[in-house]
Design a protein around this motif. Structure first.
Motif, PDB file in Angstrom:
ATOM      1  N   UNK A 186       0.828  -1.210   0.000  1.00 60.35           N
ATOM      2  CA  UNK A 186       0.000   0.000   0.000  1.00 60.35           C
ATOM      3  C   UNK A 186       0.866   1.265   0.000  1.00 60.35           C
ATOM      4  N   UNK A 187       2.038   1.194   0.641  1.00 59.69           N
ATOM      5  CA  UNK A 187       2.938   2.347   0.698  1.00 59.69           C
ATOM      6  C   UNK A 187       3.774   2.485  -0.570  1.00 59.69           C
ATOM      7  N   UNK A 191       3.981   5.903  -3.343  1.00 58.14           N
ATOM      8  CA  UNK A 191       5.300   6.536  -3.226  1.00 58.14           C
ATOM      9  C   UNK A 191       6.046   6.562  -4.557  1.00 58.14           C
ATOM     10  N   UNK A 192       5.871   5.538  -5.364  1.00 58.68           N
ATOM     11  CA  UNK A 192       6.558   5.486  -6.660  1.00 58.68           C
ATOM     12  C   UNK A 192       6.101   6.610  -7.582  1.00 58.68           C
ATOM     13  N   UNK A 193       4.849   7.021  -7.457  1.00 56.26           N
ATOM     14  CA  UNK A 193       4.331   8.093  -8.316  1.00 56.26           C
ATOM     15  C   UNK A 193       4.628   9.479  -7.754  1.00 56.26           C
ATOM     16  N   UNK A 194       4.699   9.594  -6.434  1.00 53.80           N
ATOM     17  CA  UNK A 194       4.921  10.898  -5.813  1.00 53.80           C
ATOM     18  C   UNK A 194       6.402  11.223  -5.719  1.00 53.80           C
ATOM     19  N   UNK A 195       7.228  10.211  -5.401  1.00 53.15           N
ATOM     20  CA  UNK A 195       8.664  10.414  -5.313  1.00 53.15           C
ATOM     21  C   UNK A 195       9.073  11.272  -4.128  1.00 53.15           C
ATOM     22  N   UNK A 202      10.203   5.632   2.540  1.00 55.89           N
ATOM     23  CA  UNK A 202       9.485   4.385   2.263  1.00 55.89           C
ATOM     24  C   UNK A 202      10.012   3.206   3.077  1.00 55.89           C
ATOM     25  N   UNK A 203      11.295   3.199   3.389  1.00 56.30           N
ATOM     26  CA  UNK A 203      11.887   2.075   4.122  1.00 56.30           C
ATOM     27  C   UNK A 203      11.163   1.825   5.449  1.00 56.30           C
ATOM     28  N   UNK A 204      10.689   2.904   6.075  1.00 52.99           N
ATOM     29  CA  UNK A 204       9.985   2.767   7.350  1.00 52.99           C
ATOM     30  C   UNK A 204       8.723   1.925   7.168  1.00 52.99           C
ATOM     31  N   UNK A 205       8.031   2.134   6.052  1.00 55.50           N
ATOM     32  CA  UNK A 205       6.740   1.491   5.820  1.00 55.50           C
ATOM     33  C   UNK A 205       6.872   0.133   5.126  1.00 55.50           C
TER      34      UNK A 205
END
Length: 228
Positions: A186-187, A191-195, A202-205
């Motif tokens: 889900x994360x 994130x890939x589109x928002x950057x 992202x590593x946290x999620x």
């Protein structure tokens, strides 16, 4: 087996599109939009919908942390685990892509896709420690509920409802903390589109939910959260 993977991809697509879509399109402002409660319900209802429509095919994990817990609880093979995770990430990316195409068509769109985050400028501006603790603990509780609701002695017909309500409750508590992931796929998709910051955090999620799911699976395997 391909049907299972397709079900996981489609189910995760639905989760991201409905849940993140509620935040992006329907709005977090309770005055003009559905508010945080509405967003929490969107995530929970999407889980219920997928559980009762696709759950009989794949179990409706929709979440690498859930699949890891199921693996460590001894309920699936390593090969299936890999196939599930790949399918879930693909589904999340497709869901985020569809949401991007819809949201970007609005003149008022600010570029967000319901990404997870923490720190300065993100919702309640909670610390990294808060984010790690919240995501790990809540994922542990979420996966524990899933393993219990689908395990020996459970009322199988109510599993989807129990799981969906639990995810709703987690969102009611934690949207201000991290936006609530408890699900690496889900994360990853948004994130890939928002950057930018979304990718750097992202590593946290990925790490925290996987840790929580792993502990839940091991505790279940030890029989501490099983009825049998």
């Amino acid at each position: 087996m391909s049907k299972k993977y397709l079900a996981e991809a489609l189910g995760t697509l639905i989760l991201v599109l409905f849940g993140c879509g509620a935040a992006v399109i329907a709005g977090a402002d309770g005055t003009t939009g559905i508010g945080l409660t509405g967003i929490a319900l969107a995530f929970g209802i999407s889980i219920v919908a997928v559980a009762y429509s696709l759950g009989q095919i794949s179990g409706a994990h929709l979440n690498p942390a859930v699949s890891l817990g199921v693996l460590l609880a001894g309920r699936m093979s390593a090969g299936d685990f890999i196939g599930y995770v790949i399918s879930q990430v693909i589904g999340a990316i497709l869901g985020a892509g569809i949401l991007y195409l819809i949201a970007s068509g609005s003149a008022g769109w600010t570029g967000g896709l319901g990404v997870n985050g923490y720190g300065a400028g993100y919702l309640g501006e909670y610390s990294l420690t808060s984010a790690l603790v919240f995501e790990a603990v809540m994922t542990f509780l979420f996966v524990t509920v899933i393993l219990g609701a689908t395990g020996p002695g459970s009322s199988a017909g109510f599993a989807g409802l129990a799981i969906g309500l639990t995810l709703t409750a987690i969102h009611l508590v934690g949207i201000k903390v991290t936006g609530v992931s408890v699900n690496p796929a889900r994360s990853i998709g948004p994130a890939l589109f928002v950057g930018g910051t979304a990718l750097s955090q992202l590593w946290v999620f990925i790490l925290a939910p996987l840790a929580g799911g792993a502990v839940a699976g091991l505790v279940n395997a030890a029989g501490l959260t099983r009825a049998d």
